[in-house]
Enzyme design. Sequence first.
Site, PDB file in Angstrom:
ATOM      1  N   ILE A   1       0.837  -1.203   0.000  1.00 22.32           N
ATOM      2  CA  ILE A   1       0.000   0.000   0.000  1.00 22.32           C
ATOM      3  C   ILE A   1       0.873   1.255   0.000  1.00 22.32           C
ATOM      4  O   ILE A   1       0.624   2.201  -0.755  1.00 22.32           O
ATOM      5  CB  ILE A   1      -0.988  -0.052   1.184  1.00 22.32           C
TER       6      ILE A   1
ATOM      7  N   ASP B   1      11.742   2.424   5.285  1.00 21.57           N
ATOM      8  CA  ASP B   1      11.204   1.057   5.309  1.00 21.57           C
ATOM      9  C   ASP B   1      12.310   0.127   5.820  1.00 21.57           C
ATOM     10  O   ASP B   1      13.473   0.301   5.447  1.00 21.57           O
ATOM     11  CB  ASP B   1      10.765   0.630   3.899  1.00 21.57           C
TER      12      ASP B   1
ATOM     13  N   LEU C   1      12.320  -3.011   5.126  1.00 21.72           N
ATOM     14  CA  LEU C   1      12.347  -4.077   4.114  1.00 21.72           C
ATOM     15  C   LEU C   1      12.077  -5.465   4.698  1.00 21.72           C
ATOM     16  O   LEU C   1      12.458  -6.477   4.118  1.00 21.72           O
ATOM     17  CB  LEU C   1      13.669  -4.053   3.316  1.00 21.72           C
TER      18      LEU C   1
ATOM     19  N   ALA D   1       3.721  -1.448   9.549  1.00 20.82           N
ATOM     20  CA  ALA D   1       3.102  -2.252  10.613  1.00 20.82           C
ATOM     21  C   ALA D   1       3.064  -3.709  10.180  1.00 20.82           C
ATOM     22  O   ALA D   1       3.113  -4.008   8.988  1.00 20.82           O
ATOM     23  CB  ALA D   1       1.668  -1.783  10.873  1.00 20.82           C
TER      24      ALA D   1
ATOM     25  N   TYR E   1      -4.028  -7.956  16.172  1.00 25.52           N
ATOM     26  CA  TYR E   1      -3.751  -6.980  15.115  1.00 25.52           C
ATOM     27  C   TYR E   1      -4.701  -5.787  15.229  1.00 25.52           C
ATOM     28  O   TYR E   1      -4.274  -4.631  15.278  1.00 25.52           O
ATOM     29  CB  TYR E   1      -3.880  -7.657  13.741  1.00 25.52           C
TER      30      TYR E   1
HETATM   31  N1  UFG Z   1     -10.122 -16.519   2.146  1.00 23.43           N
HETATM   32  C1  UFG Z   1     -10.318 -17.794   1.682  1.00 23.43           C
HETATM   33  N2  UFG Z   1      -9.228 -18.492   1.236  1.00 23.43           N
HETATM   34  C2  UFG Z   1      -7.971 -17.959   1.206  1.00 23.43           C
HETATM   35  C3  UFG Z   1      -7.790 -16.642   1.687  1.00 23.43           C
HETATM   36  C4  UFG Z   1      -8.893 -15.947   2.147  1.00 23.43           C
HETATM   37  O1  UFG Z   1     -11.424 -18.331   1.694  1.00 23.43           O
HETATM   38  O2  UFG Z   1      -7.028 -18.655   0.792  1.00 23.43           O
HETATM   39  C5  UFG Z   1     -11.293 -15.759   2.618  1.00 23.43           C
HETATM   40  C6  UFG Z   1     -11.183 -15.376   4.073  1.00 23.43           C
HETATM   41  O3  UFG Z   1     -11.664 -16.398   4.910  1.00 23.43           O
HETATM   42  C7  UFG Z   1     -12.050 -14.114   4.107  1.00 23.43           C
HETATM   43  C8  UFG Z   1     -11.874 -13.502   2.718  1.00 23.43           C
HETATM   44  O4  UFG Z   1     -11.366 -14.551   1.900  1.00 23.43           O
HETATM   45  O5  UFG Z   1     -13.387 -14.464   4.270  1.00 23.43           O
HETATM   46  C9  UFG Z   1     -10.883 -12.371   2.687  1.00 23.43           C
HETATM   47  O6  UFG Z   1      -9.691 -12.799   3.334  1.00 23.43           O
HETATM   48  P1  UFG Z   1      -8.342 -11.945   3.312  1.00 23.43           P
HETATM   49  O7  UFG Z   1      -7.317 -12.728   4.070  1.00 23.43           O
HETATM   50  O8  UFG Z   1      -8.023 -11.517   1.936  1.00 23.43           O
HETATM   51  O9  UFG Z   1      -8.749 -10.631   4.104  1.00 23.43           O
HETATM   52  P2  UFG Z   1      -9.352 -10.467   5.567  1.00 23.43           P
HETATM   53  O10 UFG Z   1     -10.780 -10.037   5.382  1.00 23.43           O
HETATM   54  O11 UFG Z   1      -9.113 -11.611   6.444  1.00 23.43           O
HETATM   55  O12 UFG Z   1      -8.403  -9.327   6.115  1.00 23.43           O
HETATM   56  C10 UFG Z   1      -8.563  -8.004   5.774  1.00 23.43           C
HETATM   57  C11 UFG Z   1      -7.219  -7.300   5.878  1.00 23.43           C
HETATM   58  C12 UFG Z   1      -6.701  -7.348   7.292  1.00 23.43           C
HETATM   59  C13 UFG Z   1      -7.756  -6.821   8.213  1.00 23.43           C
HETATM   60  C14 UFG Z   1      -9.062  -7.558   8.022  1.00 23.43           C
HETATM   61  C15 UFG Z   1     -10.158  -6.998   8.856  1.00 23.43           C
HETATM   62  O13 UFG Z   1      -6.291  -7.923   5.018  1.00 23.43           O
HETATM   63  O14 UFG Z   1      -5.543  -6.572   7.393  1.00 23.43           O
HETATM   64  O15 UFG Z   1      -9.469  -7.453   6.677  1.00 23.43           O
HETATM   65  O16 UFG Z   1     -11.009  -8.030   9.251  1.00 23.43           O
HETATM   66  F1  UFG Z   1      -7.383  -6.967   9.493  1.00 23.43           F
END
Ligand code: UFG
Length: 330
Positions: A12, A31, A33, A75, A141
């Site tokens: 981002i 950063d 890295l 972060a 987090y």
């Molecule tokens: N998912 C799958 N399979 C995968 C990866 C993700 O089914 O291999 C699903 C997850 O269960 C979720 C959705 O796809 O339902 C999105 O998952 P992500 O991991 O892409 O994103 P999150 O919603 O878990 O996380 C995002 C941000 C975090 C933040 C969070 C807030 O990336 O930083 O939203 O809840 F904390």
Amino acid sequence: MSVLALGGAGYIGSHAVYQLLDREREVVVVDNLQTGHREAVPANIPFYEGDVRDRQFLKEVFAKEPIDQVMMFAANSLVGVSMKEPLQYFDNNVYGTQVLLETMVDAGVSDIVFSSTAAVYGEPNQVPIKECDPAMPQNPYGETKLAMEKMMKWCREAHDLRYVSLRYFNVAGARPSGAIGEDHDPETHLVPIILETALGKRKSITIYGDDYDTKDGTCIRDYVHVEDLIDAHIRALDYLKDGGVSDVFNLGSSTGFTVKEIIGAARAVTGKEIPSKIGERRPGDPTKLIASPEKAKAVLGWNPKRTDIDTIIEDAWNWHHHHPDGYGGR
Ligand code: UFG
């Protein structure tokens, strides 16, 4: 005067650096890295490799560069890891922000635009979620991000710090030119995992649970294009410069998509099969997160241009397709 982008080599943060340069702003990047990529930052801008927790290092950057505003992207941000390593998250995120704020106060720099998250809300009682809804994080987090917001609030009272905290929903997409994009190791986010499957780098994508109380049983999320997300950050910098009061804003689209819908959209965009299978629920996943972005629209004049799911996936695909090994492939 320059904008300091902490974490400017990350997914981002690097999009912020490019957009600041598009708008002919001066920018300085810090950063460590740990997860960022040096290649994600143009070679001709000041780059300092170091850790936000390193007080002396940070002080030197503020002494050398004419910084008047700060963007804080640095972060740790993986919910699952935070459940296992909470103290690492408090150290990097909360202590890191403490050192940054101390350095800003000492240097007389007052404006900060801060990356927060929908994870501060936990499992919401209702959607779309408004900024005034209860913040009850369900993982370390989200708790660290809420603590960082609170730290800024008290620094506003004591030290005239001025902040905008932007609570991101699910960020995806890439710069349309394909110059930069998402490259995490390991990758945990849905859109890049789907596209790695489309590329054949993974055999299939595992859907984490299909027994949620949603139309197809899979979790609902609100996806926002990284370019629109960064536009809101630059608006927030200008808002602070124009004397806007410190505040918190959601950044999302007000539309939710299930995991299966995202996979379906990616199949249409890529023309690939993208095999999927159903797995267990992932601990800590809320059923449904959808933002109300009305406050950002009204106060910051935010008007997302690329936040429709097809454009998000097309831009992400453009990056992944041309950089199948991410920055490692350059
Ligand atoms: N998912 C799958 N399979 C995968 C990866 C993700 O089914 O291999 C699903 C997850 O269960 C979720 C959705 O796809 O339902 C999105 O998952 P992500 O991991 O892409 O994103 P999150 O919603 O878990 O996380 C995002 C941000 C975090 C933040 C969070 C807030 O990336 O930083 O939203 O809840 F904390």
